[in-house]
Design a protein around this motif. Sequence first.
Motif, mmCIF file in Angstrom:
data_model
loop_
_atom_site.group_PDB
_atom_site.id
_atom_site.type_symbol
_atom_site.label_atom_id
_atom_site.label_comp_id
_atom_site.label_asym_id
_atom_site.label_seq_id
_atom_site.Cartn_x
_atom_site.Cartn_y
_atom_site.Cartn_z
ATOM 1 N N ASN A 359 0.593 -1.662 -0.373
ATOM 2 C CA ASN A 359 0.146 -0.211 0.175
ATOM 3 C C ASN A 359 0.922 1.582 -0.208
ATOM 4 N N ILE A 360 -0.073 2.276 0.613
ATOM 5 C CA ILE A 360 1.088 3.818 0.543
ATOM 6 C C ILE A 360 2.535 3.612 0.988
ATOM 7 N N ARG A 361 2.777 2.693 2.297
ATOM 8 C CA ARG A 361 4.176 2.860 2.478
ATOM 9 C C ARG A 361 4.881 2.072 1.729
ATOM 10 N N GLU A 362 4.394 1.164 1.005
ATOM 11 C CA GLU A 362 5.216 0.678 0.168
ATOM 12 C C GLU A 362 5.807 2.103 -1.330
ATOM 13 N N LEU A 363 4.320 2.417 -1.725
ATOM 14 C CA LEU A 363 4.025 2.897 -2.509
ATOM 15 C C LEU A 363 5.874 4.797 -2.156
ATOM 16 N N GLN A 364 5.896 5.078 -0.919
ATOM 17 C CA GLN A 364 6.455 5.839 -0.352
ATOM 18 C C GLN A 364 8.124 5.509 -0.265
ATOM 19 N N ASN A 365 7.664 4.038 -0.260
ATOM 20 C CA ASN A 365 9.945 3.587 -0.188
ATOM 21 C C ASN A 365 10.221 4.037 -1.534
ATOM 22 N N VAL A 366 8.921 3.180 -2.412
ATOM 23 C CA VAL A 366 9.390 2.877 -4.280
ATOM 24 C C VAL A 366 9.972 3.951 -4.763
ATOM 25 N N LEU A 367 8.538 5.362 -4.173
ATOM 26 C CA LEU A 367 9.235 6.685 -4.836
ATOM 27 C C LEU A 367 10.798 7.477 -3.765
ATOM 28 N N GLN A 368 10.962 7.019 -2.890
ATOM 29 C CA GLN A 368 11.940 7.407 -2.361
ATOM 30 C C GLN A 368 13.238 6.575 -2.940
ATOM 31 N N ARG A 369 12.970 5.343 -3.447
ATOM 32 C CA ARG A 369 14.573 4.780 -4.439
ATOM 33 C C ARG A 369 14.751 5.908 -5.241
ATOM 34 N N ALA A 370 13.871 5.937 -6.276
ATOM 35 C CA ALA A 370 12.990 6.272 -7.448
ATOM 36 C C ALA A 370 13.955 7.775 -7.556
ATOM 37 N N ILE A 371 13.436 8.841 -6.516
ATOM 38 C CA ILE A 371 13.984 9.738 -6.358
ATOM 39 C C ILE A 371 15.391 10.081 -6.339
ATOM 40 N N LEU A 372 15.633 9.241 -5.428
ATOM 41 C CA LEU A 372 17.456 9.049 -5.243
ATOM 42 C C LEU A 372 17.949 8.276 -6.630
ATOM 43 N N LEU A 373 17.251 7.911 -7.511
ATOM 44 C CA LEU A 373 18.236 7.571 -8.725
ATOM 45 C C LEU A 373 17.820 8.196 -9.722
ATOM 46 N N ALA A 374 16.808 8.769 -9.379
ATOM 47 C CA ALA A 374 16.523 10.017 -10.224
ATOM 48 C C ALA A 374 17.864 11.174 -10.056
ATOM 49 N N ASP A 375 17.646 11.502 -9.085
ATOM 50 C CA ASP A 375 18.748 13.114 -8.024
ATOM 51 C C ASP A 375 20.503 12.132 -9.169
ATOM 52 N N LEU A 376 20.456 10.780 -8.537
ATOM 53 C CA LEU A 376 22.108 10.311 -9.346
ATOM 54 C C LEU A 376 22.732 11.385 -10.506
ATOM 55 N N ASP A 377 20.917 11.247 -11.190
ATOM 56 C CA ASP A 377 21.251 11.143 -12.419
ATOM 57 C C ASP A 377 21.003 12.313 -13.066
ATOM 58 N N SER A 378 20.780 13.496 -12.178
ATOM 59 C CA SER A 378 21.050 15.021 -12.376
ATOM 60 C C SER A 378 19.656 15.569 -13.564
ATOM 61 N N CYS A 379 18.640 14.681 -12.051
ATOM 62 C CA CYS A 379 17.229 14.961 -13.437
ATOM 63 C C CYS A 379 16.252 15.005 -12.793
ATOM 64 N N CYS A 380 15.340 15.595 -12.953
ATOM 65 C CA CYS A 380 14.039 16.424 -11.947
ATOM 66 C C CYS A 380 13.111 15.534 -12.031
ATOM 67 N N ILE A 382 10.805 11.404 -12.594
ATOM 68 C CA ILE A 382 11.003 10.244 -12.947
ATOM 69 C C ILE A 382 10.504 9.330 -13.895
ATOM 70 N N THR A 383 12.094 8.763 -13.886
ATOM 71 C CA THR A 383 10.956 8.092 -15.145
ATOM 72 C C THR A 383 10.649 6.541 -14.959
ATOM 73 N N LYS A 384 10.387 5.526 -16.417
ATOM 74 C CA LYS A 384 10.764 4.098 -15.525
ATOM 75 C C LYS A 384 12.006 3.462 -15.262
ATOM 76 N N GLU A 385 12.902 4.030 -16.394
ATOM 77 C CA GLU A 385 14.243 3.287 -16.168
ATOM 78 C C GLU A 385 14.438 3.735 -14.143
ATOM 79 N N HIS A 386 13.945 4.408 -13.852
ATOM 80 C CA HIS A 386 14.204 5.209 -13.057
ATOM 81 C C HIS A 386 13.664 4.038 -11.575
ATOM 82 N N LEU A 387 12.367 3.272 -12.388
ATOM 83 C CA LEU A 387 11.494 2.282 -11.651
ATOM 84 C C LEU A 387 12.099 0.584 -11.680
ATOM 85 N N TYR A 388 13.302 0.793 -12.206
ATOM 86 C CA TYR A 388 13.869 -0.573 -12.512
ATOM 87 C C TYR A 388 14.094 -1.476 -11.420
ATOM 88 N N PHE A 389 13.634 -0.820 -10.067
ATOM 89 C CA PHE A 389 13.651 -2.443 -9.681
ATOM 90 C C PHE A 389 12.801 -3.051 -9.381
#
Length: 468
Positions: A359-380, A382-389
């Motif tokens: 549920n929403i806790r999982e969504l929160q975790n997914v978004l957190q990971r994706a935001i970190l990945l996007a940030d590493l890519d200097s991207c503002c 979130i794309t599909k690639e940031h959700l590969y996990f």
Amino acid sequence: MLDSELVKDFLFETNALCAHIIDKNGIVRFMNKTYLEVLGKKEEEVIGRHIGDITPETRSLSVIRTGKAVIGYYWPVNGYNMIASSVPLFQKGELKGCFSYSVFMDIWDAHNLIDNLMQQLNMYRDEVHSVHSSRYTFEDIIGQADNILEMKSLARKAALHPSITVLLMGESGTGKELFAHAIHSGSNRKKMPFIRVNCAAIPENLLEAELFGYEEGSFTGARKGGSTGKFELAHGGTIFLDEIGEMSPAMQSKLLVFLQEKEFERLGSHRPVRVNVRVIAATNRDLEEMIKQQKFREDLYYRLNVLCLKIPPLRERIEDLPLLVKHLMRAINKELKTKVNKMSAEAMDLLSKYHWPGNIRELQNVLQRAILLADLDSCCSITKEHLYFMKIESEKNTLAPTGTLKELLRDYEKQILAQVLKRTNYNKTRTADILDMDLSWLYKKIKQYGLAPDNSRRQKRKTVEPIT
Ligand SMILES: Nc1ncnc2c1ncn2[C@@H]1O[C@H](COP(=O)(O)OP(=O)(O)O)[C@@H](O)[C@H]1O
Ligand SMILES: [Mg+2]
């Protein structure tokens, strides 16, 4: 031999204590200077008068009535705070009167002591409040889907009735705790503590002490001076009993007694403690099923279930996903000091097709990971690639590859179709939409894999959904 007159003189002159004597009829026979000063009277105004006319609340009259002493009671008079004792006077076994004496509490510095204690108490009260106050309100519950709006409106009603017990049911991560906070902060208890107890996290043998508190020495390892339980800490406020389904049968009985009597005893004490708290309980378990298995007390269930809120899982309000994503991304960016504030349509699509068991806790975790990945890519964004996990994680659940490619693909296809059909409640048009496939092809596959819901279900659906 010591002259008794000496004692009488001492008693009359001393300013260390107040003293007076009445006879068996309640008539004042002696009163010392200090007490006269405290009462603002002259000796002739009191001697020979009934004590009830001078200090109507006096305990000395009960002493001459019963012949029993009353020791160490609080005696406030004319703005002075005193500790008094009244003892009967006997002569040859016959009651003759009563001697009362009192000392000023200030003599022992009791006043300062009490002031100090009060200051400390207030400090702890503030601390309890800052640690244990509710952090969320109804505004923080994001969602416009009918099912969540309905729960929000029920919860608002619960907030208006600050004494009714509320039961929150729903899968883990759906927002039960958030609702509990909101109900507390929307009620007139909001300035009082909000105390959360996770019934699953506390070992069974310690839960009773944790909830009800204990007296010093009541068990090995008990803290010196005893301990205040969560129910007492929550006095005036709300106690949130999370994961109530994990409570042992013995504790269930004790909780039931508390809910009935609003009273409990600390461990090792027989003095009942009365508190005024609202109980909000939550569980992700099916309590009715647990009752059938005799793992949960039916009577407790009915006590808790005064108002029951069933918080829907995210997959049943997937239309709220964009709103939730926006809200959660904003919060995560703030926390991580990042600036990833967009999401590609493809990424959103991927998220909306997932079944969100956490549920929403999982969504929160997914978004957190994706935001970190996007940030590493200097991207503002979130794309599909940031959700590969997410793909990797769902692949983890597929079968280990045994069989030919054709067989494996067939199994995979069947699995996906079954999942989506279940998720859409066997709505074929939606299923075909989600999977972007032809409706007639879907019908063929359902037949091929035997994916039709069982007959009883189909019967039921027929009655609510006329075939057009
Ligand atoms: N409707 C919602 N809107 C915004 N955030 C939510 C919502 N529901 C849950 N959350 C967030 O998801 C997380 C899990 O919620 P929580 O209340 O702990 O779920 P539960 O107690 O049901 O396991 C928390 O961080 C919470 O703030
Ligand atoms: Mg929880």
